[in-house]
Scaffold this active site. Structure first.
Site, PDB file in Angstrom:
ATOM      1  CE  LYS A  50      -4.426  -1.394   0.339  1.00  0.00           C
ATOM      2  NZ  LYS A  50      -5.553  -0.827  -0.436  1.00  0.00           N
ATOM      3  CB  SER A  75     -10.125  -1.306   9.200  1.00  0.00           C
ATOM      4  OG  SER A  75     -10.172  -2.107   8.041  1.00  0.00           O
TER       5      SER A  75
END
Lengths: 314, 314
Positions: A50, A75
């Site tokens: 990411k 999350s």
């Protein structure tokens, strides 16, 4: 998105990503009768790919915008990516996390100095809280997947693969929000002549599979899978790319995900989170398409909560 | 053992070992204020460094000796090494394992086609059973550590390190039977001008520590540590080398081993077995000796029983 957009993302993000290794797994090559490489992106410093998209986004903000801080809601691994990036850039990170997020993921974001705001565990509450934070701080929201800058950033993973190997037949990536899969497909289009790009999705979160096959993006498919990184619905921008550029989407049987996770740990000594092994669970039903091919699977992350591992199943 | 013995072991074993990667761990570098590299030997195909010594031994037998099969006794990684090697060489492996060995380790040896004989869980029963097997099959026993050929084989691990980095200040290896530590010390003597070699041993199996400090090999120290690969007594051949060539032996507090194991999994996404993290548990008490140094830790193995992991402790 043209080749230049990708090549700029590649140079721009270079200082913030690790060029992760491609490793072979002999035992699995025998199983599928193919040449198999794992692109180990769980070896990024935050334990997941990411960082690529988040860096490509944050680095296109102006200095002034960045100085106000980076805001996001997540999350999971995207929260860590934004927290890490803000730390490296010397700015603040404001991260909204659902109050039921697991403690390890909250601790990981805090580790990099992010300011955490907990909210109710609904997508509406997350968006609303992030928007409020953006307004009050003046910071920009870094979206987790649904933006061309994020897609171009995630493309750098497959670009690294093609810079090392120019004869990949099949490249398989997990499909959640779609940023990585869309980016991989664009990378193959511009940097490889022969690579088919395949998405792998859990049966229990098959919005991408349904949308890919019908041509219409699905918004309301129940996601109830152990692969927590893939519970999201495919975003609008990724969907348009996936629809045109991806060869196929394969489904993984839910009950095979945890056994594959532990099998991969045992075979490779590399930790992979449930989302990362969804491609292997999907590959067993596609043996014929793999035979004799040169196959790369992107391993997206290794952030599992070691204090609360799923029960061992083989 | 002279430089030529090591250099021949290096060439001889090359087809059977992987040149494993050296990886840096930024979070731990901050902790100890040093430059820290892990030599990831759990990435050998059998998940442990033991293939190095076993290969160097088996390859010095004559063809005729080898054809009769390779015999050994082991409850752990050496059993797998011999089984794997026999498979690669196209000969039979006869492996004696104590009947209380864990099922995963038995299955791993069987995976490579070894013929397993279970015996009572005492060293006497193991030796007697292995000798009987050697007599009945005509095969040679491959010792796990107490032989110069094994020591020279294990030396190839540190030799790989020095071939990539010629300015290592401190190299740390776990101390069990002593083959790896003795081999590492010889490698440093012949291939590095400046490297101090350190052994790390669990407090609960400190025969090596006591022997190193008194100069007399200890034979009867109770071994009661979670680091199952280090429960053995240091062998006669390794002891003589360690006594002269090793700089120091550091002890690890037993209760820090499991927490370090999980911390390393989380930080690196690489699986390490309890024995492999003993150096980290020992390093905390030695901060001053590490500060500002270039440090390499050999990660010896990643064969943990995922179905029966120790309870998580942080």
């Amino acid at each position: 998105m043209n080749r230049q957009v990708l090549s700029r993302a590649f140079s721009r993000t270079a200082p913030f990503r690790v060029v992760t290794p491609l490793i072979r797994v002999p035992a699995l090559e025998k199983r599928w009768k193919c040449e198999l490489y794992l692109k180990c992106d769980q070896l990024q410093e935050i334990g997941a790919f990411k960082i690529r998209g988040a860096a490509n986004f944050a680095l296109q903000l102006t200095d002034e915008e960045r100085r106000k801080g980076l805001v996001t809601h997540s999350s999971g691994n995207h929260a860590q990516a934004v927290a890490f990036l803000a730390h490296q850039l010397g700015v603040k990170a404001f991260v909204v996390m659902p109050e039921n997020s697991n403690k390890m993921k909250i601790a990981n974001a805090k580790k990099w100095g992010a300011e955490i705001t907990l909210c109710a565990p609904t997508i509406e509450a997350r968006l609303a809280t992030a928007n409020e934070l953006a307004q009050s701080t003046g910071g920009n929201v870094i979206p987790p997947f649904d933006h061309p800058w994020i897609v171009a950033g995630q493309a750098t993973c497959a670009m690294e693969v093609f810079s090392e190997m120019n004869d990949v037949d099949v490249l398989i990536a997990p499909l959640g929000g779609g940023g990585l899969l869309a980016g991989s497909a664009l990378a193959a289009k511009h940097y490889s002549n022969q690579t088919m790009v395949i998405g792998a999705e859990p049966e229990q979160a098959q919005d991408g599979y349904l949308g890919f096959n019908s041509g219409i993006r699905e918004e309301k498919v129940m996601a109830n899978t152990v692969a927590d990184g893939l519970r999201t619905t495919v975003g609008i921008t990724p969907f348009e790319i996936i629809k045109d550029e991806v060869e196929d989407v394969w489904l993984a049987a839910e009950e095979r995900i945890v056994p594959w996770m532990y099998q991969m740990w045992a075979e490779t000594k590399l930790i992979m989170e449930p989302s990362s092994v969804v491609p292997f669970a999907a590959m067993d039903a596609q043996q014929e398409k793999l035979k004799g091919k040169k196959v790369v699977v992107i391993i997206t992350g290794g952030n599992v909560d070691l204090a609360h591992l799923p029960a061992f199943v083989s």
